[in-house]
Design an enzyme around this catalytic site. Structure first.
Site, PDB file in Angstrom:
ATOM      1  N   SER A 235       0.834  -1.209   0.000  1.00  0.00           N
ATOM      2  CA  SER A 235       0.000   0.000   0.000  1.00  0.00           C
ATOM      3  C   SER A 235       0.866   1.256   0.000  1.00  0.00           C
ATOM      4  CB  SER A 235      -0.952  -0.004   1.201  1.00  0.00           C
ATOM      5  OG  SER A 235      -0.244  -0.181   2.407  1.00  0.00           O
TER       6      SER A 235
ATOM      7  N   ASN B 226      -2.152  -3.287  12.683  1.00  0.00           N
ATOM      8  CA  ASN B 226      -3.614  -3.250  12.591  1.00  0.00           C
ATOM      9  C   ASN B 226      -4.198  -2.018  13.294  1.00  0.00           C
ATOM     10  OD1 ASN B 226      -3.144  -5.631  11.350  1.00  0.00           O
ATOM     11  ND2 ASN B 226      -4.157  -6.946  12.866  1.00  0.00           N
TER      12      ASN B 226
ATOM     13  N   THR C 146     -41.455  23.747 -10.694  1.00  0.00           N
ATOM     14  CA  THR C 146     -41.615  22.355 -10.265  1.00  0.00           C
ATOM     15  C   THR C 146     -41.775  21.584 -11.580  1.00  0.00           C
ATOM     16  OG1 THR C 146     -44.022  22.506 -10.114  1.00  0.00           O
ATOM     17  CG2 THR C 146     -42.811  22.969  -8.092  1.00  0.00           C
ATOM     18  N   HIS C 147     -41.232  20.408 -11.642  1.00  0.00           N
ATOM     19  CA  HIS C 147     -41.247  19.612 -12.877  1.00  0.00           C
ATOM     20  C   HIS C 147     -40.635  20.366 -14.069  1.00  0.00           C
ATOM     21  CE1 HIS C 147     -44.223  17.076 -10.752  1.00  0.00           C
ATOM     22  NE2 HIS C 147     -44.717  18.243 -10.358  1.00  0.00           N
TER      23      HIS C 147
ATOM     24  N   SER D  71     -14.622  25.572 -27.887  1.00  0.00           N
ATOM     25  CA  SER D  71     -14.654  24.339 -28.656  1.00  0.00           C
ATOM     26  C   SER D  71     -13.494  24.356 -29.639  1.00  0.00           C
ATOM     27  CB  SER D  71     -15.983  24.256 -29.409  1.00  0.00           C
ATOM     28  OG  SER D  71     -15.847  23.459 -30.567  1.00  0.00           O
TER      29      SER D  71
ATOM     30  N   LYS E 226     -18.330  28.914 -29.579  1.00  0.00           N
ATOM     31  CA  LYS E 226     -18.759  28.261 -28.350  1.00  0.00           C
ATOM     32  C   LYS E 226     -18.098  28.782 -27.079  1.00  0.00           C
ATOM     33  CE  LYS E 226     -20.670  24.475 -28.226  1.00  0.00           C
ATOM     34  NZ  LYS E 226     -21.997  24.109 -27.788  1.00  0.00           N
TER      35      LYS E 226
ATOM     36  N   ASN F  76     -18.474  27.006 -23.502  1.00  0.00           N
ATOM     37  CA  ASN F  76     -19.134  25.883 -22.830  1.00  0.00           C
ATOM     38  C   ASN F  76     -18.938  25.910 -21.317  1.00  0.00           C
ATOM     39  OD1 ASN F  76     -19.948  24.774 -25.312  1.00  0.00           O
ATOM     40  ND2 ASN F  76     -17.949  23.796 -25.578  1.00  0.00           N
TER      41      ASN F  76
ATOM     42  N   GLU G 114     -20.228  21.533 -15.583  1.00  0.00           N
ATOM     43  CA  GLU G 114     -20.516  20.141 -15.959  1.00  0.00           C
ATOM     44  C   GLU G 114     -19.643  19.164 -15.167  1.00  0.00           C
ATOM     45  OE1 GLU G 114     -21.574  19.883 -20.519  1.00  0.00           O
ATOM     46  OE2 GLU G 114     -20.200  21.509 -20.169  1.00  0.00           O
TER      47      GLU G 114
ATOM     48  N   GLN H 280      -7.295  -2.737   3.740  1.00  0.00           N
ATOM     49  CA  GLN H 280      -6.310  -1.861   3.112  1.00  0.00           C
ATOM     50  C   GLN H 280      -6.934  -1.099   1.929  1.00  0.00           C
ATOM     51  OE1 GLN H 280      -2.082  -3.060   2.796  1.00  0.00           O
ATOM     52  NE2 GLN H 280      -2.404  -3.109   0.592  1.00  0.00           N
TER      53      GLN H 280
ATOM     54  N   LYS I 122      -8.278   3.090   1.637  1.00  0.00           N
ATOM     55  CA  LYS I 122      -7.569   4.366   1.533  1.00  0.00           C
ATOM     56  C   LYS I 122      -7.749   5.152   0.237  1.00  0.00           C
ATOM     57  CE  LYS I 122      -4.246   2.447   4.668  1.00  0.00           C
ATOM     58  NZ  LYS I 122      -5.124   1.236   4.735  1.00  0.00           N
TER      59      LYS I 122
HETATM   60  N1  ARG Z   1      -0.960  -1.625   5.042  1.00  0.00           N
HETATM   61  C1  ARG Z   1      -2.010  -2.207   5.788  1.00  0.00           C
HETATM   62  C2  ARG Z   1      -3.258  -1.344   5.743  1.00  0.00           C
HETATM   63  O1  ARG Z   1      -3.229  -0.382   5.108  1.00  0.00           O
HETATM   64  C3  ARG Z   1      -1.678  -2.566   7.146  1.00  0.00           C
HETATM   65  C4  ARG Z   1      -1.378  -3.991   7.240  1.00  0.00           C
HETATM   66  C5  ARG Z   1      -1.739  -4.483   8.535  1.00  0.00           C
HETATM   67  N2  ARG Z   1      -1.522  -5.794   8.945  1.00  0.00           N
HETATM   68  C6  ARG Z   1      -1.294  -6.970   8.415  1.00  0.00           C
HETATM   69  N3  ARG Z   1      -1.222  -7.932   9.229  1.00  0.00           N
HETATM   70  N4  ARG Z   1      -1.153  -7.227   7.192  1.00  0.00           N
HETATM   71  O2  ARG Z   1      -4.265  -1.666   6.308  1.00  0.00           O
END
Ligand code: ARG
Length: 459
Positions: A22, A109, A154-155, A276, A282, A284, A289, A321, A324
């Site tokens: 990660s 963790n 409305t509508h 454009s 144009k 735009n 948008e 994981q 993120k």
């Molecule tokens: N990089 C991991 C995360 O983003 C953490 C990994 C945590 N633990 C493991 N036992 N693999 O959640």
């Protein structure tokens, strides 16, 4: 060999390493990770788990690494796996064996959870500022246009005349609720998971209250297994973002629509439009948008995260994981969208000449006539029917309701006289809608005042 490599005989294939890592994205949380580690070692020293010298050495090593990251001296790669091990392995390289004590009474963790919570908190604070700025501009515009009249739909059909200030204040309320949703999310999220360790706590005599306080949390989370397992606060953030982006999208749509040559109620500033490549004439409304379309990816991240969490058993699973990238992209997208919307709004003026042309169309005062008749003793349902027939007659004659002659009125209903219609000019209709929450300028004035008071209270 990875920091966890003791029991392994084989290294991962490169393609597997890349799949597992990660670091490519979570290095964005390097500050959160280092701040969390500093709070952690301070606690370890306070509780007598490491010495004060060890603490100082680790803290100074972590600050050096922070500096190296910021100057670009340290560059992470896939061998680091994630930001937690990237920082820890550099610490060990930097200060030697003492660095190996950092991970005492902690796990990745709880560490990953801590970083994501700190990051989400930072984003919530930044997002609140952005939304508050938007509300400021809305209040300013509402004030400027509090007695200017436009068509209420409305509508997408002409419905009733409204003040433009009233229209602005409708959006003020939507974003106000977005702000409160974000605050609610903050309140449920701002508890420290640090010290929950892998899933069941630790045998070390730690003080989780201390780290929670040092990191600005309300306190430590109550249950270690829950702490490493849930990502509901990410889902709540994504959900608040989705709702708010829906509001952005709706408003952007009105900009696009009102900016069209068919309406021309507004003229979006050149600096928010593009041309454009083939059609020279144009201009735009691309930015509006994009504001309309950006909510697609945010909804996607919400669905993604709901699906990631579904059916995962207790306690930690690597699935998490996946929390993120969607979170980061959502925070970036939402913040940028609100910022751009605020700027665009600030520069948008209404073309009253074009709006006025529309005010005489579509019998915008029909409801007002019905209300006048009802006030004179004709039951509303009956009055509604009478005005419906008046509209029909006016359509045939190609005139406004107020232009119907006495004779035609008698044909519609023999009780009807011109006087009974009262003053049904558009400004008079708007003026008279003074009910709480209504569109009249005095009422809009009250809404602005109450909105301003509320906004001051959340700053
Ligand atoms: N990089 C991991 C995360 O983003 C953490 C990994 C945590 N633990 C493991 N036992 N693999 O959640």
């Amino acid at each position: 060999m990875a920091l966890w490599g003791g029991r392994f005989e084989k290294d991962m294939d490169m393609i597997v390493k890349e799949f597992n890592a990660s670091i490519g994205f979570d290095q964005r949380m390097y500050n959160e990770d280092i701040n969390g580690s500093i709070a952690h070692v301070r606690m370890l020293a306070k509780c007598g788990i490491i010495s004060e010298e060890e603490r100082d050495k680790i803290v100074s090593g972590l600050n050096t690494i922070r500096n190296q990251i910021e100057t670009g001296e340290t560059v992470f790669d896939v061998e680091d796996e994630d930001i937690h091990m990237g920082v820890e392995s550099r610490l060990i390289k930097e200060i030697g064996d003492t660095g190996k004590k950092l991970h005492t009474a902690r796990s990745r963790n709880d560490q990953a959870q801590l970083d994501v919570r700190l990051y989400t908190r930072k984003e919530i604070v930044a997002m609140l500022e952005e939304l508050i700025e938007l509300e400021e501009v809305i209040l300013r515009k509402a004030e400027q246009y509090k007695d200017k009249i436009t068509v209420g739909y409305t509508h997408i059909q002409h419905a009733q005349p409204i003040t433009i200030g009233f229209w602005f204040m409708a959006y003020f309320q939507m974003f106000r609720r977005d702000i409160t949703r974000l605050k609610d999310c903050y309140d449920r999220m701002n508890w420290s998971p640090l010290g929950s360790c892998a899933m069941a706590g630790t045998t070390f005599p730690t003080d989780r209250h201390m780290t929670a306080e040092e990191l600005g949390f309300y306190g430590p989370t109550e249950n270690a297994m829950d702490s490493v397992s849930d990502r509901d606060y990410v889902i709540e953030f994504l959900s608040a973002a989705s709702t708010s982006m829906m509001h952005v999208s709706r408003w952007a749509e009105e900009f696009v629509w009102w900016n069209s040559s068919e309406f021309a109620f507004i003229d979006i500033d050149d600096s928010f439009c593009t041309g454009s490549s083939i059609m020279p004439q144009k201009k735009n409304p691309d930015i509006a948008e994009l504001l309309r379309g950006k909510c697609g990816r945010v909804y996607g991240h919400l669905m993604g995260m709901l699906t990631v969490m579904k059916g995962t058993p207790m306690s930690f699973n690597k699935d998490y994981q996946e929390d993120k990238e969607g979170l980061y992209d959502t925070a970036d997208t939402w913040r940028a969208s609100v910022k751009i919307l605020t700027k665009m709004l600030d520069k948008t003026e209404f073309r009253m000449d074009k709006i006025n042309e529309q005010l005489s169309k579509g019998f915008l005062n029909a409801t007002d006539v019905a209300e006048h008749l009802a006030k004179q003793g004709i039951p509303f349902r009956e009055a509604h029917n009478i005005v419906g027939r008046m509209v029909k007659a006016a359509e045939v004659k190609g005139c406004q309701l107020e232009e119907l002659d006495a004779e035609t009125l008698k044909e519609v209903d023999e009780r009807l006289t011109k006087e009974m219609l009262g003053d049904i000019s558009i400004p008079a209709c708007v003026e008279a809608r003074k009910s709480f929450g209504g569109t009249s300028p005095v009422e809009v004035e009250r809404q602005i005042k109450s909105g301003r008071e509320w906004l001051e209270s959340v700053k």
